[in-house]
Structure formats: structure tokens, C-alpha cells
Write an enzyme that holds these catalytic residues in place. Structure first.
Site, PDB file in Angstrom:
ATOM      1  N   HIS A 306       0.861  -1.190   0.000  1.00 41.26           N
ATOM      2  CA  HIS A 306       0.000   0.000   0.000  1.00 41.26           C
ATOM      3  C   HIS A 306       0.890   1.231   0.000  1.00 41.26           C
ATOM      4  O   HIS A 306       1.948   1.253   0.598  1.00 41.26           O
ATOM      5  CB  HIS A 306      -0.899   0.012   1.251  1.00 41.26           C
ATOM      6  CG  HIS A 306      -2.066   0.926   1.112  1.00 41.26           C
ATOM      7  ND1 HIS A 306      -1.976   2.262   1.331  1.00 41.26           N
ATOM      8  CD2 HIS A 306      -3.331   0.678   0.707  1.00 41.26           C
ATOM      9  CE1 HIS A 306      -3.148   2.826   1.119  1.00 41.26           C
ATOM     10  NE2 HIS A 306      -4.000   1.893   0.728  1.00 41.26           N
ATOM     11  N   ASP A 363      -8.015  -5.110  -0.312  1.00 41.33           N
ATOM     12  CA  ASP A 363      -8.483  -5.957  -1.427  1.00 41.33           C
ATOM     13  C   ASP A 363      -8.160  -7.428  -1.245  1.00 41.33           C
ATOM     14  O   ASP A 363      -8.595  -8.249  -2.053  1.00 41.33           O
ATOM     15  CB  ASP A 363      -7.854  -5.451  -2.735  1.00 41.33           C
ATOM     16  CG  ASP A 363      -8.413  -4.087  -3.110  1.00 41.33           C
ATOM     17  OD1 ASP A 363      -7.623  -3.191  -3.450  1.00 41.33           O
ATOM     18  OD2 ASP A 363      -9.641  -3.911  -3.020  1.00 41.33           O
TER      19      ASP A 363
END
Ligand code: SDX
Length: 423
Positions: A306, A363
Site C-alpha cells: 500500500h 483488497d
């Protein structure tokens, strides 16, 4: 702490004011940099660049914290409804009973699609990816709601907001039914927001439909967890398109396209495809870990890493627990969940991932829940978009209320200098 930053450039010293956020974040205000020095900054991907000041969402990437208008995501996911969180993000305060009732009623009044818009969606080939259908249909909403473009008054802005909050779930449900070859099921005004959405998504022709409370609760939680995430790629897209004073729906349509990318919201579909490939490959996670670390291989461990979180994505933690719960409650045993957990364990112990602080993100597990609900993998990013609508609205509204200037970054030119065209 000092309230200025200093820069030395070609023997001259310049000073720039500091901007401090309510959580102690420090920004160097370089609004006058080019005027003072002639130089610009260079920051591909804006990894070090703040585009705006915002009071909507705060996240601490080092600690793995996420808050909407000061409320922790853990509390909101447990105690609030998606519409309450949407109201909180958009208007800044948690709604009273009367406010949420009015908001839900105004949204319900707008929960209908123009027949001609349904015809537009019908004209797409059944093979069309639903994210492309949604981006087009959201843009087409403008043609059927022209007053939603120039939202110069609070009233116009509110009307544009409840319209898209009411119509987007219908577009999502219809995209799924088209994808699965099922007839369109319109909204049922007797149901609340989530029950209506589930009926439009999952009801079978000719049978009564009662939403499974396990699915209702899981969807409510997932939509809340996806509702906003400060200045991510798609939200920055919504803000920069809106900064030219393009309308809300045009800006959101652009955001949907940005979210579609596999490095962003499209990752939830890519995660499931990766996990299915690993499972088909006999569960050989080591092979895929090696691929993810091989610089000559474009493969990445989807659902990992991320830009901001250098710790666990707090949403991934909640979704992982929910995945176990939902699959157990639905009596679904999905070997893909075991593959995901094995991959996570391996990655968290792997030096490459540890050194780069790569953890599971939002996700990584969400698609496993959607799959247990019978939602096709092509619809996963569409569900992400449904959750993100309130965040995009809130950020677009803040940008317009703050009268932010049109977004127009500079560049460093590296091409040909002036040359004559000899012909
Ligand atoms: C979302 O921004 C947001 O807030 C987004 C989001 C939201 O709510 O809006 O949180 C939603 O988009 C979540 C992210 C979903 N994407 C994925 O899961 C795709 C896989 N992840 C990566 O592509 C990547 O981690 C990004 C795109 C998410 C972040 O990329 P960055 O910040 O540009 O980091 P980078 O590419 O510079 O990576 C740093 C290093 C590199 O190695 P080195 O060059 O230092 O040797 O880490 C490596 C990368 O190669 N790396 C990975 C990896 N992610 C980063 N290596 C293998 N697998 C990965 N997934």
C-alpha cells in the site's frame, strides 16, 4: 517546532511557511516556490505531495489507523449503517434519527432509472466489463439529470447527492444481472437501502425474496470499510476533474475509471484470479512468492502492499475476520480462503515483504466474501465503487466548498529544444 522551512538554491536562501494538521502532520507550503525560485518540485506519483487540506478522513499508515470525521473505522463498521456513514462523510456530523430518516427517504424518492437509461445499459454486449458499463452509465446520468451539473447552491448539491446515492445501487445491481443473464429487477420502495440493494442483486425471478441477514450485515460492513480513504488515486481523480467545475457525475464517472485499474480498486478482482491460479497450481504459494520478488517478472502479489499503510491495513483485519464469519455462517468451505491465509502467513515471514513493509490491504480478503455471496469476480470492483460513492461525493463537495483552484501540475521538460523544420 519551527513554523518555517528553509531552502538554499544557487546560493540564495528561501523560507516557506509550515502548515500543521490536527493530527500533527506537517506540510511545507510551497505555493510561492516557483515565483520565488523559478524552480518546481518533482514527485512522480505524488508520494510526498499533499494536494489539499481535508477534514474528512484521517489515516495513519505507520500505525494502521483509519478514521472518518474522527470516528474509528472499527467502531463505524460495528455500530453504524452504510447510509449513516455516508451522511457522516458528506455532511461532517453523525446524523440524528430525524436526519438519517430524511436522507434515506430523499434517496428512496430518487431510487429509479429513466427507461431510456436502462435501454443504454441494455445496448452493452453481455461481455462488457461492468466497471466500463458503470462509468458510462454514471456519465449518462447527466443527460437525464441536467440540474445535477452546476450545483451552485447547497440545495442543488443535496439534490445531486441523493440522486446518485439512489440511482447508483440500481446501476450496480443491473450490471450484475446483465452479466449473469438475469432480468432487471427494479427497486422496492418498501425496503430499506441495503435490503432493496440485495433484492435487486440476488432475487430470483418469480420467487419471494428475503435478504439473508448474514449477507446484509457483511455487505453493510464492506461498504462502510470502502467508503473513503483520503487522497487515493480515484478520489484524487474525482477532485481534479471537479476542480475544472465539471459536474459531480462526470467527476465520479472519472473516479470509477481510475478505480478500475488493477493497482487500485481492480486489485480485488486480480486477487481472486491470483488465488484461483495458485489453487489450480496445487496451492504452490512458494512459486508465486518467488514470482512476486523476481524483478524481471511483472507479477505482483495482488492485495499486498500500500502507498500509505506500512502496517496492516485496518480494513483488511476487519474483512479477514468477517470472511471467516460469513463463510462459516453461510456454510461455505472455500479452499481459496485457505490459500489466502497460507499466502499471507508466508509473505509476513518473508524478508522481502518484511523489508518493504508489505501487508495485506483492503483488497486481499474482500473478494472471498463477495464470492461466497455468489457475486461474479468481475463485479468485485463495482462493489468497491458502490462503497466509495459517499467518499467521492464528500471529497468533491469539500473541494468545491473550499473553492479550490483548478488542478494543473507542472513538469520538467526533457524533450528536443527548439529546432528548425528543414523541408
Ligand atoms: C487500493 O491509495 C489508497 O488508499 C488505495 C486504496 C483505497 O482505499 O482507495 O487503499 C485501495 O488501491 C489498495 C491497493 C490495491 N493494489 C494492490 O493490491 C496491487 C498490488 N500492490 C502494489 O501494486 C503496490 O503495493 C501499490 C500499487 C499498492 C503501492 O505501490 P507503491 O506505493 O507505488 O510502491 P512501489 O510500487 O514503489 O513498491 C515499493 C517496493 C518495490 O520494490 P523495490 O523497487 O523497493 O525493490 O515494494 C515492491 C515494489 O516492487 N512491491 C511489491 C508489491 N507492492 C510493492 N512487490 C510484490 N508484490 C506487491 N504487491
Amino acid at each position: 517546532m519551527a513554523d518555517k522551512a528553509f531552502l538554499e538554491l544557487e546560493g540564495k536562501r528561501y523560507e516557506f511557511p509550515l502548515v500543521k494538521g490536527s493530527e500533527g502532520e506537517v506540510g511545507i507550503d510551497i505555493k510561492t516556490l516557483r515565483a520565488q525560485t523559478g524552480a518546481v518540485t518533482l514527485d512522480p506519483g505524488y508520494k510526498n505531495t499533499g494536494a489539499c487540506q481535508s477534514s474528512i478522513t484521517f489515516l495513519n499508515g505507520e500505525k494502521g489507523e483509519l478514521r472518518y470525521r474522527g470516528y474509528s473505522i472499527d467502531e463505524l463498521a460495528e455500530k453504524a449503517s452504510f447510509l449513516e456513514v455516508a451522511y457522516l462523510l458528506i455532511f461532517g456530523e453523525f446524523p440524528t434519527a430525524a436526519q438519517i430518516q430524511q436522507f434515506e427517504s430523499d434517496i428512496q424518492k430518487e431510487s429509479k432509472l429513466d427507461d431510456k437509461l436502462v435501454q443504454i445499459i441494455d445496448s452493452f454486449p453481455s461481455s462488457a466489463h461492468p466497471m466500463g458499463v458503470l462509468a458510462s452509465a454514471t456519465s449518462a446520468l447527466i443527460a437525464f439529470n441536467p440540474s445535477s451539473v452546476n450545483v451552485s447552491s447547497e440545495e442543488d448539491m443535496y439534490n445531486a447527492i441523493v440522486k446518485i446515492m439512489g440511482k447508483f445501487p440500481i446501476l450496480v445491481a443491473y450490471a450484475q444481472r446483465k452479466l449473469t443473464g438475469q432480468p432487471y429487477v427494479g427497486p422496492d420502495a418498501s425496503l430499506d437501502y441495503m435490503q432493496n440493494f440485495c433484492k435487486m442483486m440476488f432475487s430470483k425471478e418469480g420467487t419471494d425474496y428475503n435478504a439473508n441477514p448474514i449477507i446484509l450485515d457483511a455487505l453493510n460492513k464492506l461498504l462502510i470499510l470502502h467508503a473513503d480513504h483520503e487522497q487515493n488515486c480515484s478520489t484524487s481523480t474525482v477532485r481534479i476533474v471537479g476542480s475544472s467545475h465539471a459536474g459531480l457525475y462526470a467527476s465520479i464517472s472519472a473516479g470509477i475509471s481510475a478505480l478500475w485499474g488493477p493497482l487500485h480498486g481492480g486489485a480485488n478482482q486480480a486477487v481472486l484470479e491470483m488465488l484461483e491460479a495458485i489453487e489450480k497450481d496445487g496451492g504452490d504459494t512458494k512459486k508465486y512468492m518467488a514470482k512476486a520478488k523476481d524483478k524481471s517478472d511483472a507479477f505482483r502479489l495482488m492485495g499486498f502492499g500500500h502507498r500509505v499503510y506500512k502496517n496492516f491495513d485496518p480494513r483488511a483485519k476487519i474483512i479477514k475476520v468477517a470472511a471467516d464469519q460469513v463463510l462459516a455462517d453461510l456454510g461455505v468451505h472455500d479452499p481459496i480462503l485457505d490459500v489466502a491465509k497460507g499466502l499471507e502467513k508466508e509473505a509476513l515471514e518473508d524478508q522481502y515483504f518484511v523489508d518493504r513493509k508489505l501487508y495485506p490491504n483492503v483488497d486481499f480478503y474482500s473478494g472471498i466474501i463477495y464470492r461466497a455471496m455468489g457475486i461474479p469476480v468481475e463485479m468485485f470492483t463495482v462493489l468497491f465503487a458502490l462503497g466509495r460513492i459517499p467518499g467521492w461525493i464528500a471529497q468533491w463537495r469539500e473541494m468545491r466548498l473550499n473553492n479550490e483552484p483548478i488542478g494543473r501540475p507542472r513538469q520538467i521538460f526533457t524533450g528536443e529544444t527548439l529546432r528548425p523544420l528543414n523541408r
